[in-house]
Design a protein around this motif. Sequence first.
Motif, PDB file in Angstrom:
ATOM      1  N   UNK A 271       0.825  -1.258   0.040  1.00 27.19           N
ATOM      2  CA  UNK A 271       0.039   0.163   0.181  1.00 27.19           C
ATOM      3  C   UNK A 271       0.876   1.241  -0.079  1.00 27.19           C
ATOM      4  N   UNK A 272       2.064   1.221   0.699  1.00 28.58           N
ATOM      5  CA  UNK A 272       2.721   2.317   0.915  1.00 28.58           C
ATOM      6  C   UNK A 272       4.192   2.496   0.378  1.00 28.58           C
ATOM      7  N   UNK A 273       4.474   1.575  -0.538  1.00 30.98           N
ATOM      8  CA  UNK A 273       5.716   1.860  -1.160  1.00 30.98           C
ATOM      9  C   UNK A 273       5.515   2.914  -1.975  1.00 30.98           C
ATOM     10  N   UNK A 274       4.640   2.807  -2.941  1.00 28.47           N
ATOM     11  CA  UNK A 274       4.714   4.006  -3.889  1.00 28.47           C
ATOM     12  C   UNK A 274       4.721   5.198  -3.326  1.00 28.47           C
ATOM     13  N   UNK A 275       3.532   5.522  -2.234  1.00 27.96           N
ATOM     14  CA  UNK A 275       3.505   6.774  -1.684  1.00 27.96           C
ATOM     15  C   UNK A 275       4.989   7.257  -0.821  1.00 27.96           C
ATOM     16  N   UNK A 276       5.373   6.283  -0.151  1.00 27.82           N
ATOM     17  CA  UNK A 276       6.780   6.327   0.264  1.00 27.82           C
ATOM     18  C   UNK A 276       7.824   6.881  -0.835  1.00 27.82           C
ATOM     19  N   UNK A 277       7.873   6.230  -1.746  1.00 30.65           N
ATOM     20  CA  UNK A 277       8.948   6.704  -2.592  1.00 30.65           C
ATOM     21  C   UNK A 277       8.509   7.849  -3.249  1.00 30.65           C
ATOM     22  N   UNK A 278       7.360   8.467  -3.435  1.00 26.68           N
ATOM     23  CA  UNK A 278       6.830   9.611  -4.097  1.00 26.68           C
ATOM     24  C   UNK A 278       7.199  10.901  -2.756  1.00 26.68           C
ATOM     25  N   UNK A 279       7.234  10.500  -1.472  1.00 31.11           N
ATOM     26  CA  UNK A 279       7.618  11.230  -0.537  1.00 31.11           C
ATOM     27  C   UNK A 279       8.910  11.850  -0.287  1.00 31.11           C
ATOM     28  N   UNK A 280       9.920  10.806  -0.684  1.00 26.98           N
ATOM     29  CA  UNK A 280      11.351  10.888  -0.774  1.00 26.98           C
ATOM     30  C   UNK A 280      11.817  11.508  -1.959  1.00 26.98           C
ATOM     31  N   UNK A 281      11.006  11.938  -3.071  1.00 30.74           N
ATOM     32  CA  UNK A 281      11.501  12.606  -4.203  1.00 30.74           C
ATOM     33  C   UNK A 281      11.605  11.595  -5.349  1.00 30.74           C
ATOM     34  N   UNK A 282      10.759  10.581  -5.180  1.00 34.61           N
ATOM     35  CA  UNK A 282      11.162   9.565  -6.527  1.00 34.61           C
ATOM     36  C   UNK A 282       9.671   9.837  -7.401  1.00 34.61           C
ATOM     37  N   UNK A 283       9.845   9.892  -8.717  1.00 39.26           N
ATOM     38  CA  UNK A 283       8.914  10.392  -9.711  1.00 39.26           C
ATOM     39  C   UNK A 283       7.822   9.108  -9.801  1.00 39.26           C
ATOM     40  N   UNK A 284       6.556   9.506 -10.360  1.00 40.36           N
ATOM     41  CA  UNK A 284       5.822   8.624 -10.506  1.00 40.36           C
ATOM     42  C   UNK A 284       5.964   7.296 -11.274  1.00 40.36           C
ATOM     43  N   UNK A 285       6.750   7.497 -12.304  1.00 39.41           N
ATOM     44  CA  UNK A 285       7.158   6.470 -13.269  1.00 39.41           C
ATOM     45  C   UNK A 285       8.428   5.527 -12.474  1.00 39.41           C
ATOM     46  N   UNK A 286       9.106   6.199 -11.755  1.00 42.98           N
ATOM     47  CA  UNK A 286      10.183   5.486 -10.914  1.00 42.98           C
ATOM     48  C   UNK A 286       9.521   4.766  -9.660  1.00 42.98           C
ATOM     49  N   UNK A 287       8.409   5.155  -9.143  1.00 39.83           N
ATOM     50  CA  UNK A 287       7.678   4.486  -8.043  1.00 39.83           C
ATOM     51  C   UNK A 287       6.993   3.244  -8.547  1.00 39.83           C
ATOM     52  N   UNK A 288       6.521   3.408  -9.959  1.00 36.91           N
ATOM     53  CA  UNK A 288       5.810   2.270 -10.526  1.00 36.91           C
ATOM     54  C   UNK A 288       6.857   1.189 -10.964  1.00 36.91           C
TER      55      UNK A 288
END
Length: 485
Positions: A271-288
């Motif tokens: 649930x939170x891997x993508x939101x956590x990655x976005x919170x530390x500055x990772x882009x949407x495509x990189x989070x996916x």
Amino acid sequence: MAKMTRTGSASPPDGGWGWMIVAGCFLVTICTRAVTRCISIFFVEFQTYFAQDYAQTAWIHSIVDCVTMLCAPLGSVVSNHLSCQAGIMLGGLLASTGFILASFATSLKHLYLTVGVLTGLGFALCYSPAIAMVGKYFSKRKALAYGIAMSGSGIGTFILAPVVQLLIEQFSWRGALLILGGFVLNLCVCGALMRPITLKEDHAGPENQGCGRQRADGARTPCYAPLAEERAQRGLRRALQREYRFLQEPDFAVLAVSVLFMAYGCSPLFVYLVPYALSVGVSHQQAAFLMSTLGVIDIVGNITFGWLTDRRCLKRYRSVCYLCAVGLDGLCYLCLPMLRTLPLLVPFSCTFGYFDGAYVTLIPVVTAEIVGTTSLSSALGVVYFLHAVPYLVSPPIAGWLVDTTGSYTAAFLLCGFSMIFSSLLLGFARFVKRMRRTQLQFLAKESDPKPQLWTNGLVAYSVARELDQKDGEPVATAVPGRNFT
């Protein structure tokens, strides 16, 4: 409908149509577990569109996971009393309907009912019966078969994560949900592959064969209706007692408690891997991409662990491999708050994904070792049922911790310690069981000593009988057909 034919076999065939069963289960895990994981990609979209916090939005993923596992025994009942084919086809229709209705949602509550309840119920009718069918068709290569079948979760996540992100960008989240609704209709095709098989231990007992039997002349013996009904009820009670007798086994009780803590820890990451990655500055495509990486390495864990634990040297230690995989995933959780860049998050996704695939593959194998093949479907229903409450409460609790502390650290640490405790509990239970077994063997030897015999030429002297003599004279035991000198 034409009457469905059952394949008869004295033992699991370990091949043949079994590989088609593996392929069907592989597709079922793609359409259920991989799609459930990809719901987390909608997390930010739902949160932004409906203007809700982390805890409220996390309930969507929690409810679909919870209902899937909570209704797993219902899936087992449907497959046992109707057929695995009918259950999976019905589940596919329900899951597809849930996604299609969700595309018209106007509130989070609407999503709770459609994606959460309706789709989760459809997944429940498909997941555990498909997994149990693999156990019926395989014995010697069971872990490998499960590894291939369960790798559908990783392959599906690897493929669907970027595809879903692209669908959201092109058609918005409503269009993406509508397309997913059409995709999960493939569960109906998977259900058609699940040809039933009757093993030797599955044959009904004599208590079900007395009334209404067919005579040699083709007629059926009459039976008194109330008596027949009473016998049927008694037979049903006995069948249920045999089917769920594993609930009284201490080994299954320990496994059940361990599964509760493991399920609490494993769910929030998806649930939170993508939101956590976005919170530390990772882009949407990189989070996916992180979700895709986790999925593809999950495949490696599924297949390699399945193959390795089928080797003769590790076959006896499947439970140990399972608890080690769970514990190592917990350690990965403890390290996650220190990883705040993409080059560090990629190795985390690889490590966590590998061991996640490993223990997911071994859950049915370890369960089968405890309860046997006959009760495997019911036992898996109970095991996945135990996932329900942790899956329901862990993402909202993690979201509440994020909202309260403003950081993901507390949420990830709690999940990590939960998985480590699950591993330690199962390991401690195995250690205690081994110590008790050793102690009982030692006491058995002490309480029942065997008399030692010394042979001197043609005469055998029994020490035990010698000590029993009052006069202390040794007693010679003659060997038949021999003369004493």
